[in-house]
Design a protein around this motif. Structure first.
Motif, short mmCIF file in Angstrom:
data_model
loop_
_atom_site.label_atom_id
_atom_site.label_comp_id
_atom_site.label_asym_id
_atom_site.label_seq_id
_atom_site.Cartn_x
_atom_site.Cartn_y
_atom_site.Cartn_z
N ALA A 1 -51.32 5.38 -62.61
CA ALA A 1 -51.92 4.89 -63.96
C ALA A 1 -50.91 3.91 -64.48
CB ALA A 1 -52.60 6.14 -64.68
N ARG B 1 -50.33 12.03 -66.79
CA ARG B 1 -50.46 10.95 -66.32
C ARG B 1 -50.94 11.04 -64.70
NH1 ARG B 1 -46.86 7.48 -63.20
NH2 ARG B 1 -47.61 5.20 -63.54
N GLU B 2 -52.21 10.09 -64.74
CA GLU B 2 -52.72 10.22 -63.21
C GLU B 2 -51.73 9.42 -62.40
OE1 GLU B 2 -56.54 9.05 -62.99
OE2 GLU B 2 -57.20 10.80 -64.29
#
Length: 331
Positions: free
Chosen positions: A233, A229-230
């Motif tokens: 995000a 997961r960025e």
């Protein structure tokens, strides 16, 4: 000219702006509007293109680089591609994305790509025509799918994301068909948990079909592998283990992602909202039309953003649903 980065009182840098360009919509989705619709804003209450561009320019100078244009349904705004073309050259913007129900995409896909939209999210809550009608109150699935196909002809529009609101008692039958759709097409399907932003204020926690439940149902048939997961995000994205596509889960109710939220919203009538569930808004249209210079607007924006909520309180005792529905806030 670059300005000091925009930061809230919890130390979070704000980098994402969602602008509602209209409160009008050509659908009447059950999780958003009553069947008879809602009273629309008068035309002079809605921000003009030049006003949107000025506010976006100011926010971009403060480090807001990601811009999402929403509604209502943004494609019903007259000359919407012209607005995109006005925003595209703004210094500091990294990406312009659009969230649409897809009904007018067949007409507008080429114009929007040429104007400079970088990314598209299309809302599709069922792949079955009768069930699509049941939820949206519009017999429009064939036209929406044609619109997505028209958009898909442009390589620069990919990846195209398909958003489905997950409602218990309805979406269970859609899960595997959507997974198979994601596997056989270039689109990334994303399930979004049902949130308390409905016009009838009838939302209950029991109606939330969680991302974890959907993910387990898919993984049992088509094994999934998580992707990293960025930061900031909204989606938790998985790929199918055999390499055939991706699928995402946006879980604001069961797995809130407030801790690194970097988003603010501007409503179509010029109110700044610092959380999707904000109970308070800051008027920017009034000062803008009263002749405020950029310094005054910057001060108003910074003061509002400094007070950005640490988190939403959905599901907690005392939670109060905002008066505006999703269509009037902008997704």
């Amino acid at each position: 000219m670059k300005l000091e980065p925009l930061r809230d009182g919890h130390g979070r840098l704000i980098g994402d702006l969602r602008v509602s360009v209209t409160d009008r919509c050509n659908f009447r989705c059950q999780y958003c509007m009553p069947a008879e619709g809602l009273p629309w804003l008068d035309r002079d209450e809605v921000l003009r293109f030049e006003e949107i561009a000025r506010l976006v320019s100011l926010l971009a100078a403060m480090g807001v680089g990601d811009l999402r244009l929403t509604g209502g349904e943004p494609l019903v705004r007259r000359e919407f591609p012209k607005l995109v073309a006005m925003l595209k050259p703004i210094d500091g913007l990294h990406e312009i994305s659009v969230t649409t129900n897809g009904y007018l995409l067949e007409r507008d896909a080429e114009a929007l790509v040429q104007a400079g939209v970088d990314r598209f999210n299309v809302s599709v809550d069922s792949l079955q025509r009768d069930r699509f009608f049941e939820l949206t109150r519009r017999d429009a699935l064939p036209q929406v799918l044609r619109g997505i196909e028209a958009l898909a002809r442009f390589p620069e529009a990919h990846p195209i994301k398909i958003n489905a609101v997950a409602i218990r008692g309805f979406t269970e039958d859609e899960v595997l068909p959507f997974a198979e759709f994601a596997r056989r097409t270039p689109y990334e399907v994303r399930f979004i948990e049902f949130m308390p932003l409905d016009a009838d204020h009838a939302w209950t926690h029991d109606q939330v079909l969680t991302g974890a439940e959907i993910r387990a149902a898919i993984d049992a048939v088509y094994p999934l592998e998580p992707l990293t997961r960025e930061p900031s995000a909204t989606a938790r994205v998985y790929r199918f283990a055999d390499g055939h596509g991706k699928i995402g889960f946006i879980n604001p109710v069961s797995e809130p992602f407030c801790g690194d939220c970097n988003r603010i919203r501007l409503t179509s009538d010029g109110r700044l909202r610092t959380c999707l569930f904000s109970l308070n808004e800051t008027d920017l249209r009034g000062p803008l039309r009263a002749g405020a210079d950029d310094g005054e607007l910057e001060r108003i924006i910074r003061d509002a953003v400094w007070r950005k909520e640490l988190k939403h309180h959905v599901g907690e005792p005392g939670f109060i649903q905002p008066a505006r529905t999703m269509s009037a806030i902008g997704g």
